[in-house]
Write an enzyme that holds these catalytic residues in place. Structure first.
Site, short mmCIF file in Angstrom:
data_model
loop_
_atom_site.label_atom_id
_atom_site.label_comp_id
_atom_site.label_asym_id
_atom_site.label_seq_id
_atom_site.Cartn_x
_atom_site.Cartn_y
_atom_site.Cartn_z
N GLY A 30 0.16 1.51 -3.64
CA GLY A 30 -1.69 0.83 -3.86
C GLY A 30 -2.63 1.15 -2.68
N ALA A 52 6.46 -2.02 -8.14
CA ALA A 52 7.26 -1.71 -8.57
C ALA A 52 7.43 -0.01 -7.73
CB ALA A 52 7.28 -1.25 -10.40
N TYR A 102 15.64 4.25 -13.10
CA TYR A 102 14.45 3.73 -13.35
C TYR A 102 14.37 2.49 -13.91
CZ TYR A 102 8.77 1.88 -14.17
OH TYR A 102 7.93 1.57 -14.63
N LEU A 134 1.09 -0.94 -0.24
CA LEU A 134 -0.01 0.10 0.42
C LEU A 134 0.67 1.27 0.15
CD1 LEU A 134 -2.85 -0.98 2.24
CD2 LEU A 134 -2.89 -1.31 0.10
N ASP A 151 5.48 -6.03 1.69
CA ASP A 151 6.80 -5.80 1.35
C ASP A 151 6.49 -6.89 -0.01
OD1 ASP A 151 9.23 -4.51 -0.19
OD2 ASP A 151 9.50 -3.55 1.60
N ILE A 152 7.51 -6.57 -0.70
CA ILE A 152 7.86 -8.06 -2.23
C ILE A 152 9.10 -7.86 -0.83
CG2 ILE A 152 6.66 -7.29 -4.07
CD1 ILE A 152 8.66 -5.52 -4.95
#
Length: 332
Positions: A42, A88, A153, A39, A65-66
């Site tokens: 998102g 991302a 990026y 979040l 968290d990824i």
């Protein structure tokens, strides 16, 4: 698409703009969906209509968290067949915190790939970006174009791609990379980190002039979000996609000036507003002429070609486009 029925899948960044549409489509074809999102970008509201047994019993939201490699991530991956990695650190954020950008886009991808191998994941679909090419030198730009990113990026997303390639070649993980280009559609973030269509929409509806950075002749290949969803589903199920990287782009060519003027014509017919110009953005790419021949031939996707017609229809519900209204789950 019926092959996805009954599969347990993870959508990282699932509460985001593209991820939430992907979650909807996966549920529609009968998949069991784990929406994984920290979040940071998102919104829980993007998937609120999917939560609860009375709505979509095969949907579960996990706030994570990824980059987390602990027990919570292990639990999320239990029994997962397919991963759609859409989380991302966005392009606009990379200048503010390039270390975090690298941690998420490269380190996060590596963590998810390691988890996928650990838990026997069968398919891994990686969302990447046209920014890995840098300023294009070959037109139209195919997947064979050299990698010369000109932004943090682009570098971090290319690193993520390289990790995906390594896991495919060394360990046999079934992977596909989809390079996104200038996606637009409902729920697109409209703050300064969002997409240009939503940023212009927010400013115009607030009675403010849209601001074009630089001369405005930058060319973009705007791609309808539903087409990217289809690309993900086909990449996950078509054996031709194994080990491949594809340009997932419409092929449409629109300048930022044309976009700003066109949106003013749609949303400000009285002509009260006008286009303003600001300083150029660092690392902004000027020209996109993207070939989508490979993905069309291999996966049979036909991209939306009527940009202005689609945009005008989508903009008819401003609140839905800006994510202010609760999603219905119905394609816009």
């Amino acid at each position: 698409m019926s092959q996805l029925a009954g599969r347990k899948v993870i959508v990282t960044g699932g509460a985001g703009f593209i991820g939430s549409h992907l979650c909807e489509a996966l549920l529609d074809v009968g998949a069991e969906v784990i929406c994984l999102d920290d979040l940071s970008a998102g919104k829980r509201g993007n998937v609120a209509h999917l939560e609860g047994k009375s709505n979509r019993p095969n949907f579960r939201f996990v706030e994570l968290d990824i980059c987390d490699d602990g027990p919570a991530m292990d639990a999320a991956f239990e029994g997962v067949d397919t991963v759609f990695h859409n989380a991302a650190s966005k392009k606009n954020i990379c200048l503010i915190n390039p270390h975090r950008d690298l941690e998420v886009n490269a380190g996060g991808a590596l963590n998810l790939l390691k988890m996928s191998m650990k838990h026997g994941v069968r398919k891994f679909v990686q969302a990447s970006t046209g920014s890995v090419y840098g300023e294009p030198q070959i037109f139209p730009t195919t997947e064979a174009h050299p990698f010369e990113p000109v932004s943090y990026y682009g570098v971090s997303k290319l690193a993520g791609e390289r990790y995906v390639d390594v896991f495919h070649k060394l360990y046999g993980l079934d992977t596909t990379i989809l390079r996104y280009f200038h996606v637009y559609g409902p729920r697109q973030e409209s703050n300064e980190f969002g997409g240009v269509v939503s940023i212009f929409l927010r400013r115009i509806t607030q009675g403010e002039n849209p601001i074009v950075f630089g001369h405005g002749e930058q060319v973009r290949s705007f791609t309808w979000v539903k087409d990217l969803v289809e690309a993900n589903l086909r990449a996950a199920t078509d054996p031709q996609a194994t080990g491949r990287a594809y340009n997932a782009a419409s092929g449409i060519r629109v300048t930022i000036n044309e976009l700003a003027k066109g949106m003013l014509e749609i949303l400000d017919p009285a002509g009260k507003l006008e286009v303003e110009h600001g300083e150029p953005l660092i690392g902004d790419i000027m020209e996109f002429d993207v070939s989508n021949a490979a993905i069309r031939e291999d996966l049979g996707i036909e991209f939306e070609a009527d940009f202005w017609g689609t945009l005008k229809t989508a903009l008819a519900d401003v609140d839905a486009f800006l994510g202010k209204a609760e999603p219905t789950g119905v394609a816009a």
